[in-house]
Design a protein around this motif. Structure first.
Motif, PDB file in Angstrom:
ATOM      1  N   SER A   4       0.837  -1.184   0.000  1.00  0.00           N
ATOM      2  CA  SER A   4       0.000   0.000   0.000  1.00  0.00           C
ATOM      3  C   SER A   4       0.872   1.233   0.000  1.00  0.00           C
ATOM      4  O   SER A   4       1.957   1.250   0.576  1.00  0.00           O
ATOM      5  CB  SER A   4      -0.918   0.008   1.225  1.00  0.00           C
ATOM      6  N   VAL A   5       0.409   2.279  -0.666  1.00  0.00           N
ATOM      7  CA  VAL A   5       1.146   3.529  -0.765  1.00  0.00           C
ATOM      8  C   VAL A   5       0.317   4.621  -0.118  1.00  0.00           C
ATOM      9  O   VAL A   5      -0.850   4.824  -0.465  1.00  0.00           O
ATOM     10  CB  VAL A   5       1.432   3.884  -2.238  1.00  0.00           C
ATOM     11  N   ALA A   6       0.906   5.324   0.832  1.00  0.00           N
ATOM     12  CA  ALA A   6       0.190   6.347   1.583  1.00  0.00           C
ATOM     13  C   ALA A   6       0.124   7.643   0.779  1.00  0.00           C
ATOM     14  O   ALA A   6       1.107   8.351   0.636  1.00  0.00           O
ATOM     15  CB  ALA A   6       0.869   6.585   2.926  1.00  0.00           C
ATOM     16  N   THR A   7      -1.040   7.946   0.203  1.00  0.00           N
ATOM     17  CA  THR A   7      -1.288   9.211  -0.481  1.00  0.00           C
ATOM     18  C   THR A   7      -2.685   9.653  -0.070  1.00  0.00           C
ATOM     19  O   THR A   7      -3.300   9.070   0.819  1.00  0.00           O
ATOM     20  CB  THR A   7      -1.206   9.050  -2.007  1.00  0.00           C
ATOM     21  N   VAL A  98      -1.992   9.802 -12.744  1.00  0.00           N
ATOM     22  CA  VAL A  98      -0.867   9.122 -13.393  1.00  0.00           C
ATOM     23  C   VAL A  98       0.413   9.358 -12.609  1.00  0.00           C
ATOM     24  O   VAL A  98       1.234   8.448 -12.431  1.00  0.00           O
ATOM     25  CB  VAL A  98      -0.712   9.593 -14.857  1.00  0.00           C
ATOM     26  N   GLU A  99       0.608  10.562 -12.119  1.00  0.00           N
ATOM     27  CA  GLU A  99       1.785  10.843 -11.308  1.00  0.00           C
ATOM     28  C   GLU A  99       1.787   9.989 -10.046  1.00  0.00           C
ATOM     29  O   GLU A  99       2.812   9.431  -9.651  1.00  0.00           O
ATOM     30  CB  GLU A  99       1.830  12.335 -10.952  1.00  0.00           C
ATOM     31  N   SER A 100       0.617   9.841  -9.419  1.00  0.00           N
ATOM     32  CA  SER A 100       0.517   8.984  -8.239  1.00  0.00           C
ATOM     33  C   SER A 100       0.790   7.524  -8.582  1.00  0.00           C
ATOM     34  O   SER A 100       1.430   6.796  -7.820  1.00  0.00           O
ATOM     35  CB  SER A 100      -0.877   9.122  -7.614  1.00  0.00           C
ATOM     36  N   VAL A 101       0.292   7.089  -9.759  1.00  0.00           N
ATOM     37  CA  VAL A 101       0.544   5.718 -10.212  1.00  0.00           C
ATOM     38  C   VAL A 101       2.046   5.467 -10.338  1.00  0.00           C
ATOM     39  O   VAL A 101       2.562   4.435  -9.878  1.00  0.00           O
ATOM     40  CB  VAL A 101      -0.153   5.473 -11.573  1.00  0.00           C
ATOM     41  N   PHE A 102       2.764   6.404 -10.937  1.00  0.00           N
ATOM     42  CA  PHE A 102       4.209   6.230 -11.103  1.00  0.00           C
ATOM     43  C   PHE A 102       4.918   6.159  -9.762  1.00  0.00           C
ATOM     44  O   PHE A 102       5.782   5.295  -9.550  1.00  0.00           O
ATOM     45  CB  PHE A 102       4.790   7.362 -11.955  1.00  0.00           C
ATOM     46  N   HIS A 103       4.572   7.043  -8.857  1.00  0.00           N
ATOM     47  CA  HIS A 103       5.213   7.023  -7.548  1.00  0.00           C
ATOM     48  C   HIS A 103       4.937   5.700  -6.831  1.00  0.00           C
ATOM     49  O   HIS A 103       5.839   5.123  -6.219  1.00  0.00           O
ATOM     50  CB  HIS A 103       4.743   8.206  -6.700  1.00  0.00           C
ATOM     51  N   ALA A 104       3.699   5.209  -6.940  1.00  0.00           N
ATOM     52  CA  ALA A 104       3.353   3.937  -6.310  1.00  0.00           C
ATOM     53  C   ALA A 104       4.133   2.783  -6.927  1.00  0.00           C
ATOM     54  O   ALA A 104       4.676   1.917  -6.224  1.00  0.00           O
ATOM     55  CB  ALA A 104       1.843   3.691  -6.434  1.00  0.00           C
ATOM     56  N   LEU A 106       7.013   2.888  -8.670  1.00  0.00           N
ATOM     57  CA  LEU A 106       8.449   2.992  -8.392  1.00  0.00           C
ATOM     58  C   LEU A 106       8.759   2.588  -6.965  1.00  0.00           C
ATOM     59  O   LEU A 106       9.775   1.929  -6.696  1.00  0.00           O
ATOM     60  CB  LEU A 106       8.933   4.410  -8.670  1.00  0.00           C
ATOM     61  N   ASP A 107       7.902   2.984  -6.041  1.00  0.00           N
ATOM     62  CA  ASP A 107       8.093   2.615  -4.637  1.00  0.00           C
ATOM     63  C   ASP A 107       8.025   1.099  -4.476  1.00  0.00           C
ATOM     64  O   ASP A 107       8.853   0.488  -3.783  1.00  0.00           O
ATOM     65  CB  ASP A 107       7.021   3.297  -3.785  1.00  0.00           C
ATOM     66  N   TYR A 108       7.054   0.490  -5.132  1.00  0.00           N
ATOM     67  CA  TYR A 108       6.916  -0.966  -5.075  1.00  0.00           C
ATOM     68  C   TYR A 108       8.149  -1.656  -5.651  1.00  0.00           C
ATOM     69  O   TYR A 108       8.724  -2.570  -5.039  1.00  0.00           O
ATOM     70  CB  TYR A 108       5.666  -1.399  -5.838  1.00  0.00           C
ATOM     71  N   LEU A 109       8.551  -1.259  -6.845  1.00  0.00           N
ATOM     72  CA  LEU A 109       9.676  -1.913  -7.516  1.00  0.00           C
ATOM     73  C   LEU A 109      10.963  -1.775  -6.707  1.00  0.00           C
ATOM     74  O   LEU A 109      11.764  -2.715  -6.621  1.00  0.00           O
ATOM     75  CB  LEU A 109       9.862  -1.331  -8.914  1.00  0.00           C
ATOM     76  N   HIS A 110      11.157  -0.617  -6.111  1.00  0.00           N
ATOM     77  CA  HIS A 110      12.382  -0.392  -5.326  1.00  0.00           C
ATOM     78  C   HIS A 110      12.379  -1.217  -4.043  1.00  0.00           C
ATOM     79  O   HIS A 110      13.370  -1.881  -3.715  1.00  0.00           O
ATOM     80  CB  HIS A 110      12.509   1.098  -5.013  1.00  0.00           C
ATOM     81  N   LYS A 111      11.261  -1.210  -3.329  1.00  0.00           N
ATOM     82  CA  LYS A 111      11.201  -1.876  -2.027  1.00  0.00           C
ATOM     83  C   LYS A 111      11.038  -3.384  -2.135  1.00  0.00           C
ATOM     84  O   LYS A 111      11.664  -4.149  -1.388  1.00  0.00           O
ATOM     85  CB  LYS A 111      10.057  -1.296  -1.186  1.00  0.00           C
ATOM     86  N   GLU A 112      10.194  -3.827  -3.048  1.00  0.00           N
ATOM     87  CA  GLU A 112       9.842  -5.247  -3.109  1.00  0.00           C
ATOM     88  C   GLU A 112      10.685  -6.053  -4.091  1.00  0.00           C
ATOM     89  O   GLU A 112      10.798  -7.267  -3.960  1.00  0.00           O
ATOM     90  CB  GLU A 112       8.363  -5.397  -3.480  1.00  0.00           C
TER      91      GLU A 112
END
Length: 321
Positions: A4-7, A98-104, A106-112
């Motif tokens: 989950s991404v906090a926005t 779309v900007e929120s989608v990208f941030h979510a 990228l966060d997933y790919l980096h962390k997981e």
């Protein structure tokens, strides 16, 4: 696995698995920029060559975007086995989303997935059903660099330029030879001509094997078509067309030595441009560049421009996380 991404909205991401095939394909078909190349039956024909890492991205439990891709070490490619494969977006999505989608993502790919960089093959705008270049703006804001730019030659079919003199001369020669055009499934008669052309000119083989292209055609009989130019029983040349909602794209083109002399491809392209695909928006001959656009095949480009085609870009971006 999901995160989950906090926005200000609730985002969560799921990594694609076989059980997601139906909803993945359903979203591709209703997205504003998806084509059949992003359906799983096409993406997965070479699944053994790539470590799939495609993402389904949800906003408030509603599927909002897809990101087709694969992992290669610490790099995420979208997609390494496809001509293009950028973010697939719902028709109603806004730039802010779309900007929120990208941030979510990228966060997933980096962390997981321990991803350190993204290589992003953008979908050329001619394939969009509705304007969908929000991703390019967001990539720029994130600091992505344009690392490859390939020229593809395209004809807008509602405003065509005339054939050049050389092409008209070759067309006249083909018409005088009483050649015929067949739209059929005889890939086996065309494939040796294609293989010989690619080996002789570039020292390479087709991206698809004969078995693979035959199998893909069986999955997508309306989207993947073979056209052959024949002199009675002899195949002189032909092309394989990938048909999407907006575009007729030439996936493979080849002619035998005799076919080149008698204008077989000129006859074929005249038929495809002025008749078979005249109601499409674009006729895409494909790229005339190699090595990320650094090497231009001037002879190939000259031939395509002779039919009235002009340049659009197939772009690749890289973003370091």
């Amino acid at each position: 696995m999901e995160i989950s991404v906090a926005t200000d909205q609730e985002w969560h991401i799921i990594r694609y698995s076989a059980g997601d095939k139906e909803r993945w394909d359903r979203f591709v078909r209703r997205s504003k920029n998806g084509t059949f190349l992003l359906l799983r039956d096409y993406m997965d024909y070479h699944a053994d060559r790539f470590q799939d890492c495609s993402l389904l991205i949800f906003c408030n439990r509603k599927l909002t975007a897809l990101l087709p891709g694969n992992l290669s070490g610490s790099c995420f490619h979208s997609h390494q086995g496809l001509t293009y494969g950028g973010m697939l977006l719902s028709p109603s999505i806004t730039l802010q989303q779309v900007e929120s989608v990208f941030h979510a993502a990228l966060d997933y790919l980096h962390k997981e997935c321990s991803v350190q960089s993204i290589v992003y093959r953008a979908i050329p705008h001619i394939y969009h059903r509705y304007p969908a270049e929000e991703d390019l703006y967001v990539l720029t804001r994130l600091g992505a660099a344009l690392v490859a730019r390939s020229i593809s030659s395209v004809i807008p079919l509602d405003d065509r330029l005339p054939f050049r003199t050389l092409r008209r001369r070759q067309l006249k020669k083909a018409l005088a030879s009483s050649l015929t055009i067949a739209e059929d499934e005889d890939f086996a008669s065309f494939w040796p001509i294609l293989e010989e052309n690619l080996h002789e000119r570039y020292g390479v083989s087709p991206v698809h094997s004969l078995e693979e292209i035959t199998r893909l055609h069986s999955h997508f009989p309306r989207q993947i078509s073979l056209f052959r130019v024949c002199d009675e029983a002899e195949t002189l040349g032909g092309c394989i067309v990938y048909e999407t909602d907006e575009v007729a794209h030439m996936q493979y083109i080849a002619a035998s030595p005799r076919g080149k002399k008698c204008g077989a491809l000129d006859l074929l392209f005249h038929q495809l441009i002025y008749d078979r695909y005249a109601q499409k928006r674009y006729f895409d001959f494909g790229i005339s560049t190699e090595h990320g656009g650094q090497m231009l095949n001037e002879g190939l480009l000259f031939q395509k421009e002779g039919f009235g085609a002009r340049a659009i870009m197939y772009d690749v971006y890289e973003l370091r996380l």
